[in-house]
Write an enzyme that holds these catalytic residues in place. Structure first.
Site, PDB file in Angstrom:
ATOM      1  N   THR A  37       0.804  -1.227   0.000  1.00 32.44           N
ATOM      2  CA  THR A  37       0.000   0.000   0.000  1.00 32.44           C
ATOM      3  C   THR A  37       0.837   1.276   0.000  1.00 32.44           C
ATOM      4  O   THR A  37       0.334   2.346  -0.337  1.00 32.44           O
ATOM      5  CB  THR A  37      -0.934   0.039   1.231  1.00 32.44           C
ATOM      6  OG1 THR A  37      -0.133   0.095   2.433  1.00 32.44           O
ATOM      7  CG2 THR A  37      -1.824  -1.192   1.275  1.00 32.44           C
ATOM      8  N   CYS A  41       2.046   3.054   9.540  1.00 31.00           N
ATOM      9  CA  CYS A  41       1.050   3.189  10.612  1.00 31.00           C
ATOM     10  C   CYS A  41       1.687   3.075  11.991  1.00 31.00           C
ATOM     11  O   CYS A  41       2.809   2.596  12.147  1.00 31.00           O
ATOM     12  CB  CYS A  41      -0.014   2.090  10.497  1.00 31.00           C
ATOM     13  SG  CYS A  41      -0.853   1.985   8.918  1.00 31.00           S
ATOM     14  N   CYS A  45      -2.793   0.967  15.084  1.00 29.77           N
ATOM     15  CA  CYS A  45      -3.706   1.330  14.000  1.00 29.77           C
ATOM     16  C   CYS A  45      -4.833   0.301  13.871  1.00 29.77           C
ATOM     17  O   CYS A  45      -4.586  -0.903  13.861  1.00 29.77           O
ATOM     18  CB  CYS A  45      -2.951   1.421  12.680  1.00 29.77           C
ATOM     19  SG  CYS A  45      -3.990   1.959  11.295  1.00 29.77           S
ATOM     20  N   ARG A  70       3.998   6.910   2.934  1.00 27.46           N
ATOM     21  CA  ARG A  70       3.195   8.053   3.373  1.00 27.46           C
ATOM     22  C   ARG A  70       2.391   7.661   4.612  1.00 27.46           C
ATOM     23  O   ARG A  70       2.092   6.486   4.839  1.00 27.46           O
ATOM     24  CB  ARG A  70       2.246   8.511   2.266  1.00 27.46           C
ATOM     25  CG  ARG A  70       1.218   7.498   1.847  1.00 27.46           C
ATOM     26  CD  ARG A  70       0.381   7.992   0.669  1.00 27.46           C
ATOM     27  NE  ARG A  70      -0.686   7.055   0.335  1.00 27.46           N
ATOM     28  CZ  ARG A  70      -0.545   5.956  -0.371  1.00 27.46           C
ATOM     29  NH1 ARG A  70       0.651   5.651  -0.849  1.00 27.46           N
ATOM     30  NH2 ARG A  70      -1.570   5.164  -0.623  1.00 27.46           N
ATOM     31  N   CYS A  72      -0.490   6.995   7.323  1.00 26.74           N
ATOM     32  CA  CYS A  72      -1.866   6.498   7.340  1.00 26.74           C
ATOM     33  C   CYS A  72      -2.805   7.621   7.782  1.00 26.74           C
ATOM     34  O   CYS A  72      -2.519   8.350   8.736  1.00 26.74           O
ATOM     35  CB  CYS A  72      -1.963   5.316   8.304  1.00 26.74           C
ATOM     36  SG  CYS A  72      -3.646   4.726   8.601  1.00 26.74           S
ATOM     37  N   CYS A  75      -4.663   6.419  11.577  1.00 26.54           N
ATOM     38  CA  CYS A  75      -3.991   6.478  12.882  1.00 26.54           C
ATOM     39  C   CYS A  75      -3.044   7.663  13.015  1.00 26.54           C
ATOM     40  O   CYS A  75      -2.523   7.916  14.102  1.00 26.54           O
ATOM     41  CB  CYS A  75      -3.235   5.172  13.143  1.00 26.54           C
ATOM     42  SG  CYS A  75      -1.824   4.872  12.030  1.00 26.54           S
TER      43      CYS A  75
END
Length: 367
Positions: A37, A41, A45, A70, A72, A75
């Site tokens: 993805t 996190c 999370c 990048r 999340c 969270c």
């Protein structure tokens, strides 16, 4: 297995158990990132948990972001949390750099060390150990990120480059090709003037896509279906003018096919790729691995002077846009397991097998 390696695996297993338990007590001690993805996190999370082989661990958000992930949106792992003392110091330095990057005079290591109350030598060493890059490299990466944001928001190039602290336009333009993949003006327009030609041919590993700008090769992909390869290219360069160009790329495609056939052990092709400072260091190290040889992720990390950055090295390998030209297939796990490969583990195994055999045959011919 050495004591250090055993301790590292034990620590990672403890972190993984904290992720599975959504342990809020572990928030601030580390973050985890998911290869599939591109998101990182907090341990607590509430999102669905990924498969273990898709997970990388980082000591702090800034390190995950330097590796290309990048934050999340659920969270908010980039928001303040309780941290270990030295990790907190490094985060303070990062915030200081970000707040002062556009100042009238250049930031110095002395400025940063005075701000957090540690010696310049200790700060430099600790920052590089935690972040994988130096404070200066972090500042350059952050400055470039700010420039990209301003250009995308519509600022003109002159105003944007001075607002983010570039002392002159020449400093920016001399790095534009490797950092932006195009001129700053073209980047600000979403790259509409960047033309990418591509071709797709049969090879020993399926279908091979080679794409290039006028500066050099920007993508080399392996797959089974032309439509899937074309879709990935379009996703990588959404604002560029992409068109089929079978004739112009013939020489470069021929070199890659000769390489796959074991007739050309070294690929020396012009590349036009964008990379973070850490990715660039990893990819340069990969290109130094001899034909027919392999290195472990931890060996690459150690060669970079960052022995704890094996997971970040794995992410840099996974984000490599030019298969074969940057030989990420030559990096394996510490135990000899092949690990992952963006274009399929079966292709990685076939590549290594052919390279080993070609190298062995060459040694016999020389003898």
């Amino acid at each position: 297995m050495g004591i250090r390696e055993a301790n590292s695996r034990e620590r990672e297993e403890g972190r993984w158990q904290a992720v599975l338990a959504r342990d809020a007590e572990a928030d601030g001690a580390f973050v985890y990132a998911v290869l599939s993805t591109g998101v990182y996190c907090k341990p607590s999370c509430p999102s669905r948990k990924p498969q273990r082989q898709q997970v990388l661990f980082f000591p702090m958000p800034e390190v995950a972001e330097q590796a290309g992930f990048r934050a999340c949106r659920r969270c908010l792992p980039d928001k303040p949390t309780v941290r270990e003392p030295m990790t907190e110091v490094i985060q303070q330095v990062c915030r200081y750099i970000e707040a002062n990057i556009d100042g009238e005079r250049p930031l110095t290591l002395s400025d940063m060390s005075s701000h957090v109350g540690v010696s310049p030598y200790h700060l430099q060493r600790t920052f590089k150990r935690v972040m994988g890059i130096t404070p200066r490299q972090y500042a350059e990466a952050y400055r470039l990120g700010q420039l990209k944001t301003r250009l995308k928001e519509g600022d003109n190039v002159t105003r944007a480059l001075y607002d983010v602290g570039y002392g002159s336009s020449s400093r920016l333009y001399e790095r534009a090709g490797s950092e932006l993949g195009m001129t700053p003006a073209a980047y600000g327009r979403g790259g509409p003037q960047t033309r990418i030609g591509y071709t797709i041919v049969d090879c020993q590993l399926g279908r091979l896509l080679v794409a290039a700008t006028e500066r050099g090769i920007c993508a080399v992909s392996l797959g089974d279906a032309d439509t899937a390869l074309e879709a990935v290219l379009a996703e990588e360069y959404p604002a560029s003018q992409i068109g089929r160009d079978d004739g112009k790329l013939g020489e470069w495609v021929g070199a890659i096919l000769s390489y796959l056939g074991g007739q050309l052990p070294h690929l020396d092709l012009p590349l036009d790729i964008k990379a973070t400072a850490f990715q660039r260091r990893v990819w340069q190290e990969l290109q130094s691995i001899p034909y027919g040889s392999t290195r472990s992720y931890s060996q690459i990390a150690s060669a970079l002077g960052q022995p704890k950055a094996a997971r970040a090295v794995a992410q840099a390998c996974a984000s490599n846009p030019v298969a074969l030209a940057i030989p990420c297939h030559r990096v394996v796990r510490e135990d000899g397991n092949l690990g992952g490969y963006r274009w399929g583990v079966e292709r990685k195994e076939a590549l290594l097998s052919r390279e080993h055999e070609a190298a062995r045959q060459h040694e016999e011919d020389v003898a």
